[in-house]
Design a protein around this motif. Structure first.
Motif, PDB file in Angstrom:
ATOM      1  N   ASP A   1      43.602  62.563 -47.447  1.00  0.00           N
ATOM      2  CA  ASP A   1      43.729  62.061 -48.811  1.00  0.00           C
ATOM      3  C   ASP A   1      45.086  62.499 -49.365  1.00  0.00           C
ATOM      4  OD1 ASP A   1      43.536  61.406 -51.479  1.00  0.00           O
ATOM      5  OD2 ASP A   1      41.484  62.142 -51.733  1.00  0.00           O
ATOM      6  N   LYS A   2      46.040  61.565 -49.451  1.00  0.00           N
ATOM      7  CA  LYS A   2      47.408  61.921 -49.803  1.00  0.00           C
ATOM      8  C   LYS A   2      47.538  62.405 -51.248  1.00  0.00           C
ATOM      9  CE  LYS A   2      48.325  60.870 -45.710  1.00  0.00           C
ATOM     10  NZ  LYS A   2      48.313  62.008 -44.770  1.00  0.00           N
ATOM     11  N   ASP A   3      46.780  61.786 -52.157  1.00  0.00           N
ATOM     12  CA  ASP A   3      46.831  62.253 -53.550  1.00  0.00           C
ATOM     13  C   ASP A   3      46.338  63.680 -53.666  1.00  0.00           C
ATOM     14  OD1 ASP A   3      47.766  59.803 -54.382  1.00  0.00           O
ATOM     15  OD2 ASP A   3      45.756  58.999 -54.778  1.00  0.00           O
ATOM     16  N   PHE A   4      45.303  64.003 -52.902  1.00  0.00           N
ATOM     17  CA  PHE A   4      44.757  65.358 -52.908  1.00  0.00           C
ATOM     18  C   PHE A   4      45.767  66.343 -52.323  1.00  0.00           C
ATOM     19  CE2 PHE A   4      41.963  68.350 -50.353  1.00  0.00           C
ATOM     20  CZ  PHE A   4      41.824  69.247 -51.384  1.00  0.00           C
ATOM     21  N   VAL A   5      46.460  65.939 -51.264  1.00  0.00           N
ATOM     22  CA  VAL A   5      47.461  66.816 -50.654  1.00  0.00           C
ATOM     23  C   VAL A   5      48.596  67.082 -51.646  1.00  0.00           C
ATOM     24  CG1 VAL A   5      49.183  66.982 -48.826  1.00  0.00           C
ATOM     25  CG2 VAL A   5      46.905  66.097 -48.308  1.00  0.00           C
ATOM     26  N   ALA A   6      49.030  66.041 -52.344  1.00  0.00           N
ATOM     27  CA  ALA A   6      50.103  66.221 -53.328  1.00  0.00           C
ATOM     28  C   ALA A   6      49.657  67.185 -54.427  1.00  0.00           C
ATOM     29  CB  ALA A   6      50.481  64.863 -53.934  1.00  0.00           C
TER      30      ALA A   6
ATOM     31  N   LYS B   1      33.633  80.694 -54.898  1.00  0.00           N
ATOM     32  CA  LYS B   1      33.300  79.846 -53.745  1.00  0.00           C
ATOM     33  C   LYS B   1      32.586  78.551 -54.166  1.00  0.00           C
ATOM     34  CE  LYS B   1      33.046  83.588 -50.350  1.00  0.00           C
ATOM     35  NZ  LYS B   1      32.201  84.294 -49.358  1.00  0.00           N
ATOM     36  N   SER B   2      32.026  78.557 -55.359  1.00  0.00           N
ATOM     37  CA  SER B   2      31.359  77.331 -55.828  1.00  0.00           C
ATOM     38  C   SER B   2      32.357  76.214 -56.084  1.00  0.00           C
ATOM     39  CB  SER B   2      30.587  77.611 -57.123  1.00  0.00           C
ATOM     40  OG  SER B   2      29.585  78.573 -56.914  1.00  0.00           O
ATOM     41  N   PHE B   3      33.638  76.584 -56.210  1.00  0.00           N
ATOM     42  CA  PHE B   3      34.659  75.575 -56.493  1.00  0.00           C
ATOM     43  C   PHE B   3      35.450  75.192 -55.248  1.00  0.00           C
ATOM     44  CE2 PHE B   3      33.990  78.059 -60.391  1.00  0.00           C
ATOM     45  CZ  PHE B   3      33.576  77.044 -61.239  1.00  0.00           C
ATOM     46  N   TYR B   4      35.040  75.689 -54.090  1.00  0.00           N
ATOM     47  CA  TYR B   4      35.691  75.252 -52.851  1.00  0.00           C
ATOM     48  C   TYR B   4      35.409  73.762 -52.640  1.00  0.00           C
ATOM     49  CZ  TYR B   4      36.777  80.061 -51.442  1.00  0.00           C
ATOM     50  OH  TYR B   4      37.278  81.326 -51.380  1.00  0.00           O
ATOM     51  N   ILE B   5      36.352  73.085 -52.034  1.00  0.00           N
ATOM     52  CA  ILE B   5      36.304  71.623 -51.945  1.00  0.00           C
ATOM     53  C   ILE B   5      35.644  71.192 -50.641  1.00  0.00           C
ATOM     54  CG2 ILE B   5      37.767  69.561 -51.760  1.00  0.00           C
ATOM     55  CD1 ILE B   5      39.730  71.271 -53.607  1.00  0.00           C
ATOM     56  N   ARG B   6      34.755  70.216 -50.760  1.00  0.00           N
ATOM     57  CA  ARG B   6      34.097  69.630 -49.591  1.00  0.00           C
ATOM     58  C   ARG B   6      34.820  68.353 -49.197  1.00  0.00           C
ATOM     59  NH1 ARG B   6      29.957  70.969 -53.179  1.00  0.00           N
ATOM     60  NH2 ARG B   6      28.613  72.679 -52.500  1.00  0.00           N
ATOM     61  N   SER B   7      34.724  68.013 -47.936  1.00  0.00           N
ATOM     62  CA  SER B   7      35.392  66.798 -47.462  1.00  0.00           C
ATOM     63  C   SER B   7      34.778  65.545 -48.060  1.00  0.00           C
ATOM     64  CB  SER B   7      35.319  66.726 -45.934  1.00  0.00           C
ATOM     65  OG  SER B   7      33.963  66.744 -45.506  1.00  0.00           O
ATOM     66  N   THR B   8      33.524  65.644 -48.510  1.00  0.00           N
ATOM     67  CA  THR B   8      32.842  64.464 -49.062  1.00  0.00           C
ATOM     68  C   THR B   8      33.096  64.280 -50.551  1.00  0.00           C
ATOM     69  OG1 THR B   8      30.857  65.827 -49.385  1.00  0.00           O
ATOM     70  CG2 THR B   8      31.011  64.559 -47.339  1.00  0.00           C
ATOM     71  N   ASP B   9      33.780  65.215 -51.195  1.00  0.00           N
ATOM     72  CA  ASP B   9      34.040  65.087 -52.634  1.00  0.00           C
ATOM     73  C   ASP B   9      35.004  63.942 -52.909  1.00  0.00           C
ATOM     74  OD1 ASP B   9      32.413  67.164 -53.361  1.00  0.00           O
ATOM     75  OD2 ASP B   9      33.996  68.682 -53.307  1.00  0.00           O
TER      76      ASP B   9
ATOM     77  N   ILE C   1      40.611  67.193 -57.195  1.00  0.00           N
ATOM     78  CA  ILE C   1      41.746  67.608 -58.026  1.00  0.00           C
ATOM     79  C   ILE C   1      41.290  68.542 -59.144  1.00  0.00           C
ATOM     80  CG2 ILE C   1      43.482  66.733 -59.641  1.00  0.00           C
ATOM     81  CD1 ILE C   1      43.705  64.246 -57.839  1.00  0.00           C
ATOM     82  N   LEU C   2      40.116  68.271 -59.717  1.00  0.00           N
ATOM     83  CA  LEU C   2      39.603  69.160 -60.768  1.00  0.00           C
ATOM     84  C   LEU C   2      39.238  70.526 -60.200  1.00  0.00           C
ATOM     85  CD1 LEU C   2      37.400  66.720 -62.886  1.00  0.00           C
ATOM     86  CD2 LEU C   2      39.428  67.949 -63.645  1.00  0.00           C
ATOM     87  N   LYS C   3      38.655  70.568 -59.005  1.00  0.00           N
ATOM     88  CA  LYS C   3      38.343  71.870 -58.386  1.00  0.00           C
ATOM     89  C   LYS C   3      39.628  72.639 -58.075  1.00  0.00           C
ATOM     90  CE  LYS C   3      33.787  71.002 -56.326  1.00  0.00           C
ATOM     91  NZ  LYS C   3      33.001  70.960 -55.073  1.00  0.00           N
ATOM     92  N   LEU C   4      40.666  71.915 -57.657  1.00  0.00           N
ATOM     93  CA  LEU C   4      41.959  72.568 -57.435  1.00  0.00           C
ATOM     94  C   LEU C   4      42.467  73.199 -58.724  1.00  0.00           C
ATOM     95  CD1 LEU C   4      44.155  70.232 -55.197  1.00  0.00           C
ATOM     96  CD2 LEU C   4      43.546  72.598 -54.744  1.00  0.00           C
ATOM     97  N   GLU C   5      42.291  72.480 -59.814  1.00  0.00           N
ATOM     98  CA  GLU C   5      42.728  72.988 -61.112  1.00  0.00           C
ATOM     99  C   GLU C   5      42.008  74.296 -61.438  1.00  0.00           C
ATOM    100  OE1 GLU C   5      45.044  72.902 -64.389  1.00  0.00           O
ATOM    101  OE2 GLU C   5      45.012  71.195 -63.008  1.00  0.00           O
TER     102      GLU C   5
ATOM    103  N   PHE D   1      44.011  76.506 -49.470  1.00  0.00           N
ATOM    104  CA  PHE D   1      45.017  75.470 -49.707  1.00  0.00           C
ATOM    105  C   PHE D   1      45.642  74.993 -48.400  1.00  0.00           C
ATOM    106  CE2 PHE D   1      46.041  76.842 -54.375  1.00  0.00           C
ATOM    107  CZ  PHE D   1      44.796  76.377 -54.745  1.00  0.00           C
ATOM    108  N   GLN D   2      45.840  75.913 -47.447  1.00  0.00           N
ATOM    109  CA  GLN D   2      46.412  75.522 -46.151  1.00  0.00           C
ATOM    110  C   GLN D   2      45.512  74.503 -45.449  1.00  0.00           C
ATOM    111  OE1 GLN D   2      47.121  79.064 -43.884  1.00  0.00           O
ATOM    112  NE2 GLN D   2      48.788  79.776 -45.202  1.00  0.00           N
ATOM    113  N   THR D   3      44.221  74.682 -45.618  1.00  0.00           N
ATOM    114  CA  THR D   3      43.284  73.729 -45.012  1.00  0.00           C
ATOM    115  C   THR D   3      43.348  72.374 -45.717  1.00  0.00           C
ATOM    116  OG1 THR D   3      41.834  75.608 -44.586  1.00  0.00           O
ATOM    117  CG2 THR D   3      40.888  73.407 -44.314  1.00  0.00           C
ATOM    118  N   TYR D   4      43.485  72.419 -47.021  1.00  0.00           N
ATOM    119  CA  TYR D   4      43.490  71.176 -47.799  1.00  0.00           C
ATOM    120  C   TYR D   4      44.705  70.311 -47.477  1.00  0.00           C
ATOM    121  CZ  TYR D   4      40.068  73.769 -50.635  1.00  0.00           C
ATOM    122  OH  TYR D   4      38.983  74.502 -51.058  1.00  0.00           O
TER     123      TYR D   4
END
Length: 1026
Positions: free
Chosen positions: A397-402, A353-361, A367-371, A389-392
């Motif tokens: 942020d289109k690059d993040f979605v890709a 859970k420490s690697f879950y992504i925040r909207s402010t990141d 992208i690194l947290k996704l990795e 991932f469904q939420t993301y």
């Protein structure tokens, strides 16, 4: 004009109201007044007798520096206060000097003797350390010997803070003069034996800078550094860990021989408690021995055990905790976590859970947290990760979605049971309004369909319909590749897609055109009836395309698939070539190959080898001898009774001989006497020494006022058991037993120098130069009036007089000027060097009014011009003598040589050997004066005498040609002595050349003028080598 004073008054009074920029700096108030002296009020405050005013001035100056303002013009006013008795003023003065010493090197050099006195004599450790810091900041090669001896002195200081500063100065000196490496290694070896945590990190940093290849220096100190690691400051921890990592890679076998066993043990609990570790230690060792013969070296385990607690410290190694830090820190940490999570997934799974992504990141962090999340995905947590991932995917942020869609594809590839779920979810994204999301989904679906194409023909049909809407080239190319590769599964749709693409062929991107050609070729081979004409049409369009790659591809495919007489045998294998079974792509992490760079390095961050990166050495095939790390304890130090050891340690604390050096130094000397049997006893004894030492220190009156000093003095006391050179117990008793009536021998002062500021005149008395017996012998001789007065000066030692060119005849338009140093006293002033000038007129015309004008000299230098030459006939030569007071410096004297028509800029720069006059001394007087000039006033250099310079005559001739010195009688056959004194200040310069076996010799120069001594050594060695 009347408004001018009013303006000045208005401006002067506006410092408190307007101009907030200068409001705190009264010295900068009058920037528009031409007659305003900059910083004048600060200079007056610094020159006052009140410490409070000086302190206020220094506070303002340091505040100016902090705001980025230039305060270098205050250097002379500030440096005068180095000797101030107020400790607070002195601290701020050294803060200023450290700031400007490197920029204002010439000014700093003038006060070098003051810094040396502060380093040697000041009782406050902070001042001693600051003096060394200033000294090492002066980047001038001339003072390298001074810096070297200062570092050696500081390395033996009683305060660990000063020893730490000495370690910091070592890399500075090494960068200035790498020839000092051998001497610096000796200092590093001594400091590595220091047991204080304050020094450890700094000396390891010096070791890494100067001699990282000398691993033999680490052997004896390895275990000590491992045990000190947790108590060293954060920066020191990083340096020591890096060094010990490299050490471990060369001294221990690889622990990764049994990867599976290590993976299991690592997945147990990375942040487990020490209790669990101790419980499982025996079981782990047993299972390891059964499954693999590898057994970890105890020293290797010691390093790992002492490094592990740092993960729970405030240091940068606590990776997960630092994910709450600044984005720059997060980026670096996540780069390392992404690499580690590939092979050591179990380390980070509890912290998913420490690697879950925040909207402010920021996007890079996302992208690194996704990795990392993708690397940590397994059958247990995949459902949770896919919900994330469904939420993301709904992000703006289109690059993040890709990147999220690519991560879903990797999860589907790695975990078979969720492949269909992921594929269905990606197909749903094909109806998304955002074209970029659809395009990325198509690319990922294409890779997934390659694994099970027969089961997903409906998806291929669905994707074929998207060619009308999707405009992203990569997505269109992926759809065309899928249809062409699996055209047999969609026989009705594929020709229609080719028909549509043929219409828009000329408007497509190059990557799409290439896939259209491939699609046409595959349909021609599988369904030539429907697609023959279309294929020919597409190939004809491609034949005249602007891109040569497309033209070449069209010609190649036409020859391959359309049978002709010239096509040859390849035509038979066209179907096998185009429709061969292709392996499904493996979606891997981009961090998979980064583990060949060291974690935490810049090269790992950039994924490219950075300048200065040192690769970790390979693990050895066989472990080196572990006994090199054993430290032997001398037998005589093993006491059976702790009370005896305490008694021996405490005795010198209150002895008279140790009264001046202080209790802390006694503790240092005690270390050489007593070595406890174990670490616990050592710490206990050390604690008792500190308590007893604290009392006498307070009584002696050197009270530390600031909190910084207090903390530093505590570290000085606690770290007093470093390897400093202190008198032993026996020597202390001998000194105590000496009779009090005996004269106390003069202490040799290594740093009591006045190199650049001339000392008060200390003329050598005639009795010290001419012995009484010699005067008696001379009494019967008939002497002139001037014979005995300057008897200490000899006639010049004439060798081959070297001439120098002052003005070339081409530059002088026919006038050539040469000069030489006549080595005779200048008649007008004994403090001047006589320079004989020879002027030649090579022109056809008469030169008139030859004279010297507009001399440009450094402070203190003087020049006595030669009388004007009224005329010089063609072809004639005139010889004149002028006097120059060089102030015992080799700085050039610049002036103009003028004629009646021209002015020529010339300069005379003296060799160091011409700044002195020979002195007569007896052998006994030479030894006496030499005994006063030891320590840093003595320079010793070894040399090899060439074949032609191994006779008495040759040696004397070469030395006297290099320097204006007189020979001193000497009883030894293999020793040559010379003496002189500097012309300006009268400082003695004593030269000793000892000829040893064969061609080996040793040159020693004693002079309180360290700079002159250093330069003279080089000149004499160069003369002897010729």
């Amino acid at each position: 004009m009347a408004a001018s004073p009013a303006y000045g008054e208005e401006k002067g009074g506006s410092s408190s109201l307007g101009e907030p920029e200068y409001g705190h700096d009264p010295a900068s108030g009058g920037i528009f007044a031409s007659d305003y002296k900059r910083h004048d009020d600060l200079k007056e405050m610094l020159d006052s007798n009140k410490d409070s005013l000086k302190l206020e001035a220094m506070k303002r100056i340091v505040a100016m520096i902090a705001r980025g303002k230039n305060a270098s013009d205050l250097f002379p006013a500030v440096v005068k206060n180095v000797a101030c008795k107020n400790i607070e003023v002195k601290k701020l003065v050294y803060v200023y000097l450290v700031r400007y010493a490197e920029e204002q090197q010439d000014l700093a050099l003038l006060s070098i003797s003051t810094f040396q006195r502060g380093l040697k004599q000041d009782p406050n450790q902070l001042i001693r350390a600051s003096a060394l810091r200033v000294l090492s900041s002066i980047r001038v090669p001339i003072i390298v010997p001074i810096m070297m001896l200062a570092i050696k002195e500081a390395a033996s200081d009683m305060s660990p803070y000063v020893r730490k500063t000495a370690a910091h100065a070592i890399p500075k000196l090494y960068s200035l003069d790498s020839d000092q490496k051998d001497q610096l290694i000796e200092v590093i070896e001594k400091l590595l034996a220091d047991k204080t945590t304050l020094v450890a990190g700094s000396v390891v940093m010096a070791f890494e800078e100067v001699c990282p290849e000398r691993i033999d220096l680490i052997h004896k100190n390895y275990r000590k550094l491992c045990n000190l690691l947790i108590d060293v400051e954060e920066w020191g921890q990083v340096v020591i860990i890096n060094m010990l990592t490299r050490y471990a890679r060369t001294q221990f076998l690889s622990p990764n021989q049994n990867e599976s066993l290590l993976e299991e043990s690592a997945e147990k609990a990375f942040y487990g408690s020490e209790e669990e570790d101790t419980k499982d230690a025996k079981a782990e060792a047993t299972s390891l021995a059964k499954r693999k013969p590898y057994v970890m070296d105890p020293d290797h385990r010691l390093l790992l055990r002492n490094t592990k607690p740092l993960l729970q410290s405030r240091n940068a190694a606590a990776l997960v905790r630092l994910l709450r830090s600044h984005s720059e820190v997060q980026y670096v940490v996540l780069q390392n976590v992404a690499t580690m999570s590939i092979k050591r997934r179990g380390m980070f799974e509890p912290y998913l859970k420490s690697f879950y992504i925040r909207s402010t990141d920021p996007t890079q962090i996302k992208i690194l947290k996704l990795e990392v999340l993708t690397n940590l995905a397994n059958e247990t947590n995949i459902s949770t990760i896919l919900r994330e991932f469904q939420t993301y995917i709904r992000s703006m942020d289109k690059d993040f979605v890709a990147a999220t869609i690519q991560a879903i594809g990797r999860c589907a590839t790695n975990i078979g049971k969720v492949r269909d779920t992921c594929l269905n979810g990606l197909v749903q994204l094909l109806s998304n309004r955002d074209e970029l999301v659809v395009a990325e989904s198509v690319v990922v679906i294409k890779k997934l369909l390659q694994m099970q194409p027969a089961q997903h023909s409906e998806i291929i049909k669905h994707m074929a319909k998207l060619t009308d809407n999707i405009q992203v080239p990569m997505a269109r190319a992926s759809i065309l590749w899928l249809i062409g590769e699996y055209c047999e599964h969609v026989p009705k749709i594929a020709p229609d897609v080719l028909r549509k693409m043929a219409k828009s062929f000329t408007n497509e991107e190059d990557i799409v055109k290439l896939q259209v050609i491939n699609l046409a070729a595959k349909l021609y081979l599988t369904n030539s009836k429907q697609s023959k004409l279309l294929t020919q049409y597409v190939l004809n369009l491609a034949k005249y395309d602007q891109n040569y790659d497309i033209r070449d591809r069209a010609r190649f495919i036409r020859q391959l698939i359309v049978p002709t007489e010239k096509s040859g045998a390849l035509n038979k294998y066209a179907k096998k070539l185009f429709l061969a079974q292709k392996p499904a792509p493996i979606l891997e992490s981009s961090f998979k190959d980064r583990d060949h760079f060291q974690l935490g390095s810049l090269s790992h961050l950039l994924n490219a080898k950075a300048v200065g990166y040192q690769e970790l050495p390979d693990w050895p095939d066989e472990a080196p001898d572990p006994s090199v790390r054993n430290v032997e304890v001398p037998e005589w130090t093993k006491c059976t009774s702790r009370e005896k050891r305490k008694e021996k340690v405490e005795k010198p604390f209150y002895s008279d001989s140790e009264g001046e050096s202080g209790p802390t130094e006694s503790a240092d000397s005690g270390e050489d006497t007593v070595v406890p049997l174990c670490e616990e006893e050592e710490e206990e004894a050390e604690g008792k020494k500190v308590k007893k030492a604290a009392g006498p220190q307070r009584k002696k009156g050197h009270a530390e006022t600031s909190s910084e000093e207090a903390s530093a003095s505590e570290s000085s006391s606690s770290g007093s058991d470093s390897g400093t050179e202190a008198p032993t117990m026996v020597e202390a008793k001998r000194r105590k037993a000496m009779p009090s009536s005996k004269a106390k021998p003069k202490e040799i002062s290594l740093l009591d120098l006045d190199d650049f500021t001339p000392p008060p005149p200390q003329p050598v008395p005639s009795s010290s130069i001419i012995s009484s017996s010699l005067v008696t012998d001379l009494e019967g001789l008939t002497l002139t009036d001037t014979s005995l007065a300057p008897a200490q000066l000899l006639s010049p030692a004439f060798g081959t007089v070297r001439t120098y060119e002052l003005l070339h005849r081409m530059a002088g338009e026919g006038l050539s000027v040469e000069y030489c140093f006549s080595r005779r006293p200048f008649p007008g002033d004994p403090h001047m060097v006589a320079v004989q000038i020879q002027i030649s007129n090579n022109t056809d015309a008469e030169v008139k009014s030859l004279r010297v004008s507009e001399p440009k000299l450094l402070a203190g230098m003087r020049i006595q011009e030669f009388p004007e030459i009224e005329s010089l006939a063609p072809g004639d030569t005139a010889s004149v003598v002028m006097g120059i007071d060089f102030c015992d410096s080799t700085q050039a004297a610049n002036f103009q040589l003028c004629t009646h028509t021209r002015h020529f800029y010339v300069s005379i720069q003296p060799p160091v050997g011409e700044l002195m006059a020979p002195v007569f001394m007896s052998e006994n007087e030479f030894r006496k004066e030499q005994g006063k000039l030891t320590g840093m006033s003595e320079i010793t250099e070894k040399l090899t005498l060439p074949e032609k310079c191994r006779s008495d005559h040759a040696i004397v001739q070469q030395v006297t040609s290099a320097a204006n010195v007189g020979r001193v009688p000497c009883g030894a056959d293999n020793e040559y002595r010379f003496a002189a004194k500097t012309v300006t200040s009268g400082s003695l310069v004593l030269i000793t050349l000892e000829w040893r076996e064969g061609a080996a010799a040793q040159l020693t120069i004693n002079s309180e003028k360290m700079v002159i001594g250093t330069m003279l050594v080089k000149d004499i060695i160069q003369a002897l080598a010729q």
